[in-house]
Design a protein around this motif. Sequence first.
Motif, PDB file in Angstrom:
ATOM      1  N   GLN A 220       0.782  -1.320   0.093  1.00  0.00           N
ATOM      2  CA  GLN A 220       0.058   0.061   0.044  1.00  0.00           C
ATOM      3  C   GLN A 220       0.887   1.082   0.018  1.00  0.00           C
ATOM      4  OE1 GLN A 220      -1.887  -0.957   3.675  1.00  0.00           O
ATOM      5  NE2 GLN A 220      -3.587  -2.191   2.515  1.00  0.00           N
ATOM      6  N   PRO A 221       0.315   2.503  -0.534  1.00  0.00           N
ATOM      7  CA  PRO A 221      -1.064   2.622  -0.871  1.00  0.00           C
ATOM      8  C   PRO A 221      -1.145   2.139  -2.271  1.00  0.00           C
ATOM      9  CG  PRO A 221       0.444   4.623  -1.111  1.00  0.00           C
ATOM     10  CD  PRO A 221       1.228   3.582  -0.463  1.00  0.00           C
ATOM     11  N   ILE A 222      -2.012   2.660  -3.063  1.00  0.00           N
ATOM     12  CA  ILE A 222      -2.481   2.472  -4.417  1.00  0.00           C
ATOM     13  C   ILE A 222      -1.305   3.377  -5.429  1.00  0.00           C
ATOM     14  CG2 ILE A 222      -4.678   1.326  -4.021  1.00  0.00           C
ATOM     15  CD1 ILE A 222      -5.715   4.164  -5.313  1.00  0.00           C
TER      16      ILE A 222
ATOM     17  N   THR B 130       9.402   4.103  -7.280  1.00  0.00           N
ATOM     18  CA  THR B 130       9.753   3.170  -6.019  1.00  0.00           C
ATOM     19  C   THR B 130       8.652   3.168  -4.879  1.00  0.00           C
ATOM     20  OG1 THR B 130      10.663   5.171  -4.995  1.00  0.00           O
ATOM     21  CG2 THR B 130      12.038   3.942  -6.608  1.00  0.00           C
ATOM     22  N   GLN B 131       8.583   1.961  -4.303  1.00  0.00           N
ATOM     23  CA  GLN B 131       7.758   1.910  -3.019  1.00  0.00           C
ATOM     24  C   GLN B 131       7.580   3.290  -2.505  1.00  0.00           C
ATOM     25  OE1 GLN B 131       5.474  -0.218  -2.277  1.00  0.00           O
ATOM     26  NE2 GLN B 131       4.889   0.747  -0.321  1.00  0.00           N
ATOM     27  N   PRO B 132       6.379   3.824  -2.119  1.00  0.00           N
ATOM     28  CA  PRO B 132       6.096   4.835  -1.372  1.00  0.00           C
ATOM     29  C   PRO B 132       6.151   4.461   0.127  1.00  0.00           C
ATOM     30  CG  PRO B 132       4.346   4.681  -2.919  1.00  0.00           C
ATOM     31  CD  PRO B 132       5.190   3.502  -3.254  1.00  0.00           C
TER      32      PRO B 132
ATOM     33  N   ARG C 161      -5.662  10.881   6.782  1.00  0.00           N
ATOM     34  CA  ARG C 161      -4.626  11.242   6.139  1.00  0.00           C
ATOM     35  C   ARG C 161      -3.407  10.555   6.259  1.00  0.00           C
ATOM     36  NH1 ARG C 161      -2.855  17.526   4.544  1.00  0.00           N
ATOM     37  NH2 ARG C 161      -0.795  17.010   3.700  1.00  0.00           N
ATOM     38  N   PHE C 162      -2.677  10.388   5.017  1.00  0.00           N
ATOM     39  CA  PHE C 162      -1.378   9.534   5.058  1.00  0.00           C
ATOM     40  C   PHE C 162      -0.412  10.286   3.870  1.00  0.00           C
ATOM     41  CE2 PHE C 162      -4.669   6.245   5.920  1.00  0.00           C
ATOM     42  CZ  PHE C 162      -4.337   5.853   7.287  1.00  0.00           C
ATOM     43  N   ASP C 163       0.798  10.451   4.406  1.00  0.00           N
ATOM     44  CA  ASP C 163       1.773  11.180   3.507  1.00  0.00           C
ATOM     45  C   ASP C 163       2.966  10.105   3.279  1.00  0.00           C
ATOM     46  OD1 ASP C 163       0.711  14.160   3.651  1.00  0.00           O
ATOM     47  OD2 ASP C 163       1.034  13.834   5.703  1.00  0.00           O
ATOM     48  N   PHE C 164       3.306  10.432   2.062  1.00  0.00           N
ATOM     49  CA  PHE C 164       4.508   9.335   1.468  1.00  0.00           C
ATOM     50  C   PHE C 164       5.382  10.131   0.787  1.00  0.00           C
ATOM     51  CE2 PHE C 164       0.504   7.081   1.596  1.00  0.00           C
ATOM     52  CZ  PHE C 164       0.858   5.941   2.340  1.00  0.00           C
TER      53      PHE C 164
ATOM     54  N   SER D 245       6.414  13.978  -3.065  1.00  0.00           N
ATOM     55  CA  SER D 245       5.799  13.628  -1.919  1.00  0.00           C
ATOM     56  C   SER D 245       4.115  13.477  -2.285  1.00  0.00           C
ATOM     57  CB  SER D 245       5.850  14.923  -0.904  1.00  0.00           C
ATOM     58  OG  SER D 245       7.264  14.955  -0.433  1.00  0.00           O
ATOM     59  N   THR D 246       3.539  12.694  -1.639  1.00  0.00           N
ATOM     60  CA  THR D 246       2.248  12.180  -2.206  1.00  0.00           C
ATOM     61  C   THR D 246       1.227  12.379  -0.977  1.00  0.00           C
ATOM     62  OG1 THR D 246       2.664  10.053  -2.186  1.00  0.00           O
ATOM     63  CG2 THR D 246       2.630  11.206  -4.475  1.00  0.00           C
ATOM     64  N   THR D 247       0.171  12.383  -0.736  1.00  0.00           N
ATOM     65  CA  THR D 247      -0.772  12.147   0.364  1.00  0.00           C
ATOM     66  C   THR D 247      -2.046  11.604  -0.094  1.00  0.00           C
ATOM     67  OG1 THR D 247      -1.722  13.318   2.130  1.00  0.00           O
ATOM     68  CG2 THR D 247      -1.927  14.399  -0.043  1.00  0.00           C
TER      69      THR D 247
END
Length: 602
Positions: free
Chosen positions: A87-89, A337-339, A424-427, A477-479
Amino acid sequence: MAYEYNSQDQRFEFPNPYKIENFFKILGAVIFMMAGMWLLFHAKSVLHNNLLAAAIPLLLGIGMLGYGGLLLAKGLANLKFYFGRNQPIGLAQEFSAQQLGSTQGAQSIKEMLRQNALSYKEPHGSVNGILYSIFPHLIFSPLFIRHAAEVQFQNAIVFIITLLSALVAKLGAAPNVAEWLGIFYNILALAILLRPMASPKNVSQDLGVSKVIILVVIAILGPVVLPFFTQNAVAPTWLPGMDKAIFTLIAALIAIGLFFLAVLAQIVKKPPQASTGMVQDSLSMNCQPAQLFDELERHLQNQWVSAIPNRIYSRLLPNLELNQERGSFEGEILEETQPVPVNTRKDMTLSSCFKEAQYRWLGVLNSFGILCFLVAVVLLGLFATSLYNGRFVDFSYFGLGFFGLSMWILGKFCFDHGNYLWSRFDFVSTLIWVEVKGNYQLSRVDFGRYLEDTIKTQKNVINVETMTLRVWYAEISTTTFGKYQQRSILNMVARKDAALELKEHLATFIQDQSMIVAPTANTDLSRIASINQINHAMQHPTQAANAAEIGITMAEATFNLNPTTTNTGTSEAQVPMFCTGCGYQLSESMLFCPKCGTKKAS
């Protein structure tokens, strides 16, 4: 989706983000379940006297008990939180390592890298224009946050105008007309509160000037026009009147304001970085272009994050028409790459929640929801127990019932909308895009001297001149709001050093490719040495002592022996060694042939 765990990497294990929300949900469940049990026991006590007196407490008790059980189930379900390595997608549709293809989502990512910029949808509508003027950096926020802010800002404006309209109507209308308008305002408030939460997949609706004008017209002309429709009929006393409508509007404004503040706490505070690292080169090679992609995949696999395969969004390998002497080709690979989670979220406590800027207003929002639940169960309890006094139904208590229901809906609004922000999740991850384009020509290469060498090689070679190689590298950076929801890109930082390193690695690989077919096994090299000895002996018979010596040399070379000749002493005479490349006779001390430079066979 399965939970994947790796004992060697704990970066995907972080505190439960729903810890504080679970506290509020379990507290709300206790309130409703206790109220529901109380109503059920009350219904039991009056059931033998009158069925009607027990019906309302029974139904409300079951409803409260059911809603409390629902809150409890949601709270207990999130007591332990798992976030797997899968995860995530992805940012787009993913391909396996054996699949070929690309998608529209991959094209959008490549265009973002090519343009060296992030793309944002422009806000539309007059009300949104006001919002983005007050908060100019809101446009850089995730799409979900933008839509949530837009919807709640419009709701706030609607409630403010409605509240002003209600106050004007109450002051300028007769008491009976004001009560009829109060029914309308109650229905309007509940309809807005029951609207579903904004979703990134749905475009938010613009309030528009026309809707504002309608509300103003109702406030001014409502007290005059409404009597024509009601025919001066008395407003039902069992429906909520103007006073309860005004109180509901004020409470709803508080809830919407708290949620809006919670949303603003999670918007982007300054313009993000938006750059990509790109390098390109012009290369020539004499090999199949697909070999370059084989080496690229090996290199990228060596750099997997925590040994987790990269997400493949586009994989197109060069396709050469080998039945044609020349042509063009192109290929590309786009991977992420894997977040990795950004572990800035601490293991919060109830007290620390109200101290952190990002979650303070969420805690206040849920606290207000608990307060609304308390008011709701008290009012609904009074309504259920007092509606029927044993002789007749007292309709005046219906107002308490509707008002209690309004508070229930308002508390549910606080809990449901707050859940989105708790999720909310940040990657952080890296986007890699490698693209090649070029032209090829089929050639044939012969190696060996036609008149002298016994062993010759031939090879059909794919000759590629001035192939364009481009490499893009960017750390993003993604959320996301929910484990299985779509991610939004917040910023993009160039990684030109990594792009240059990958380009140099591929260029070195191309230069190391051989265009000559030659044996590599030790057995083949030994047999070639023997054949070269035979060729040299046949071409230079004077170097042999006599024909018998030549025959011995041939026989020994043919059977790949290690011949020795015993002299009168104990020493052994070795057969002369010859170069495997040109046949030149080598001395025992030589390691390389002085003529062609070939290493002497051992």
